[in-house]
Design a protein around this motif. Sequence first.
Motif, PDB file in Angstrom:
ATOM      1  N   LEU A 181       0.823  -1.204   0.000  1.00 42.23           N
ATOM      2  CA  LEU A 181       0.000   0.000   0.000  1.00 42.23           C
ATOM      3  C   LEU A 181       0.864   1.262   0.000  1.00 42.23           C
ATOM      4  CD1 LEU A 181      -3.012   0.872   0.141  1.00 42.23           C
ATOM      5  CD2 LEU A 181      -2.762   0.918   2.639  1.00 42.23           C
ATOM      6  N   ALA A 182       1.964   1.234   0.752  1.00 41.50           N
ATOM      7  CA  ALA A 182       2.853   2.396   0.795  1.00 41.50           C
ATOM      8  C   ALA A 182       3.465   2.661  -0.581  1.00 41.50           C
ATOM      9  CB  ALA A 182       3.954   2.175   1.835  1.00 41.50           C
ATOM     10  N   PHE A 183       3.763   1.599  -1.305  1.00 43.50           N
ATOM     11  CA  PHE A 183       4.285   1.753  -2.663  1.00 43.50           C
ATOM     12  C   PHE A 183       3.218   2.361  -3.566  1.00 43.50           C
ATOM     13  CE2 PHE A 183       5.151  -0.043  -6.950  1.00 43.50           C
ATOM     14  CZ  PHE A 183       6.385   0.559  -7.169  1.00 43.50           C
ATOM     15  N   GLY A 184       1.995   1.886  -3.426  1.00 44.48           N
ATOM     16  CA  GLY A 184       0.898   2.468  -4.193  1.00 44.48           C
ATOM     17  C   GLY A 184       0.723   3.942  -3.906  1.00 44.48           C
ATOM     18  N   GLN A 185       0.933   4.339  -2.640  1.00 46.71           N
ATOM     19  CA  GLN A 185       0.796   5.750  -2.271  1.00 46.71           C
ATOM     20  C   GLN A 185       1.909   6.587  -2.906  1.00 46.71           C
ATOM     21  OE1 GLN A 185      -1.852   7.098  -0.438  1.00 46.71           O
ATOM     22  NE2 GLN A 185      -0.937   8.941  -1.321  1.00 46.71           N
ATOM     23  N   LEU A 186       3.126   6.026  -2.996  1.00 48.35           N
ATOM     24  CA  LEU A 186       4.206   6.744  -3.682  1.00 48.35           C
ATOM     25  C   LEU A 186       3.813   7.084  -5.114  1.00 48.35           C
ATOM     26  CD1 LEU A 186       7.557   4.931  -2.744  1.00 48.35           C
ATOM     27  CD2 LEU A 186       6.772   7.166  -1.964  1.00 48.35           C
ATOM     28  N   ILE A 187       3.197   6.113  -5.765  1.00 43.59           N
ATOM     29  CA  ILE A 187       2.786   6.313  -7.159  1.00 43.59           C
ATOM     30  C   ILE A 187       1.680   7.359  -7.233  1.00 43.59           C
ATOM     31  CG2 ILE A 187       1.712   5.188  -9.148  1.00 43.59           C
ATOM     32  CD1 ILE A 187       3.230   2.620  -8.165  1.00 43.59           C
ATOM     33  N   LEU A 188       0.704   7.269  -6.324  1.00 41.55           N
ATOM     34  CA  LEU A 188      -0.366   8.275  -6.300  1.00 41.55           C
ATOM     35  C   LEU A 188       0.194   9.683  -6.097  1.00 41.55           C
ATOM     36  CD1 LEU A 188      -3.455   6.985  -4.292  1.00 41.55           C
ATOM     37  CD2 LEU A 188      -3.178   7.205  -6.768  1.00 41.55           C
ATOM     38  N   ASP A 189       1.183   9.806  -5.213  1.00 42.07           N
ATOM     39  CA  ASP A 189       1.776  11.109  -4.952  1.00 42.07           C
ATOM     40  C   ASP A 189       2.434  11.663  -6.216  1.00 42.07           C
ATOM     41  OD1 ASP A 189       0.950  10.894  -2.338  1.00 42.07           O
ATOM     42  OD2 ASP A 189       2.920  10.296  -1.561  1.00 42.07           O
ATOM     43  N   GLU A 190       3.105  10.779  -6.963  1.00 41.17           N
ATOM     44  CA  GLU A 190       3.748  11.219  -8.199  1.00 41.17           C
ATOM     45  C   GLU A 190       2.695  11.599  -9.247  1.00 41.17           C
ATOM     46  OE1 GLU A 190       6.490  12.149 -11.152  1.00 41.17           O
ATOM     47  OE2 GLU A 190       6.693  11.994  -8.961  1.00 41.17           O
ATOM     48  N   LEU A 191       1.625  10.832  -9.315  1.00 42.03           N
ATOM     49  CA  LEU A 191       0.545  11.168 -10.240  1.00 42.03           C
ATOM     50  C   LEU A 191      -0.060  12.527  -9.894  1.00 42.03           C
ATOM     51  CD1 LEU A 191      -1.241   7.705 -10.497  1.00 42.03           C
ATOM     52  CD2 LEU A 191       0.058   8.840 -12.312  1.00 42.03           C
ATOM     53  N   ALA A 192      -0.254  12.764  -8.605  1.00 38.55           N
ATOM     54  CA  ALA A 192      -0.817  14.052  -8.174  1.00 38.55           C
ATOM     55  C   ALA A 192       0.109  15.203  -8.567  1.00 38.55           C
ATOM     56  CB  ALA A 192      -1.062  14.043  -6.667  1.00 38.55           C
ATOM     57  N   ALA A 193       1.413  14.976  -8.440  1.00 34.18           N
ATOM     58  CA  ALA A 193       2.385  16.016  -8.811  1.00 34.18           C
ATOM     59  C   ALA A 193       2.329  16.335 -10.293  1.00 34.18           C
ATOM     60  CB  ALA A 193       3.795  15.564  -8.417  1.00 34.18           C
ATOM     61  N   ARG A 194       1.839  15.365 -11.090  1.00 33.23           N
ATOM     62  CA  ARG A 194       1.700  15.567 -12.527  1.00 33.23           C
ATOM     63  C   ARG A 194       0.310  16.080 -12.908  1.00 33.23           C
ATOM     64  NH1 ARG A 194       5.190  12.051 -15.809  1.00 33.23           N
ATOM     65  NH2 ARG A 194       6.881  11.277 -14.501  1.00 33.23           N
ATOM     66  N   GLY A 195      -0.510  16.336 -11.895  1.00 28.88           N
ATOM     67  CA  GLY A 195      -1.841  16.855 -12.165  1.00 28.88           C
ATOM     68  C   GLY A 195      -2.870  15.806 -12.537  1.00 28.88           C
ATOM     69  N   VAL A 196      -2.575  14.542 -12.243  1.00 26.24           N
ATOM     70  CA  VAL A 196      -3.531  13.473 -12.523  1.00 26.24           C
ATOM     71  C   VAL A 196      -4.530  13.369 -11.384  1.00 26.24           C
ATOM     72  CG1 VAL A 196      -3.811  10.988 -12.911  1.00 26.24           C
ATOM     73  CG2 VAL A 196      -1.898  12.207 -13.938  1.00 26.24           C
TER      74      VAL A 196
END
Length: 231
Positions: free
Chosen positions: A216-231
Amino acid sequence: MTTPCSTTTATARFLLIGDSHAGPIGKAARRQGLPFTGGPLGAGREFNTDFFDGAEGDLTFRKKEANALFRRFLGELGAPTFSRITVPVVSTVGFSAHFPATRENWEIYQARTGAFEEGFLSSRLFDEIILAMARGALAFYEYALSLKLRIVAVMPPQRVPVLSDPAAFMAAQETIRRALDALGVEIVDVRSVAADGSGFQHPEFCEADDPLHGNLAFGQLILDELAARGV
């Protein structure tokens, strides 16, 4: 791991598709209350062959179960065809590098010493072999881009099961990453945070009692990066 994990209580922020590596992304989004549509559509090896047909702005998965899920996801987005999607597509398709890195695939190139000759993993021959194995995934991204969709590919957890060669895994994912980058695909790469000095996944980002997946923590890392890209 093909259970869909959509949340559609509000307008979806993205469509999530791919293999089991999509699972932690969906779980993290659900925990965060982030609306999205999609989830895993099949095993990673299923996306290294000719797994889809594309025509007239639409996409059909050849595997019946995957296609049924995909049509459901499109329905949740109110999109009659693939080309009518109005949200970014987040995809793990093609990045299950442990499949092309299966040890048996490479024994012929490790004659006598049991190791690769110097320079082989950065050679044109190696790249051509990997790209041939990943032809279906590359065709999928090319097709999505031809429809003017925003598609974001997510690199895998840095975990290598015992049946795969670690050096081939690392080199294969780089070959795929370079090919997607050349096509113009956005790539989410959280290795600088998720991996240690050896290049492999930090335990805190590994699914417990599982040799392959992120948690789950790995999934959150990806979500954070997506958010930084405006996704």
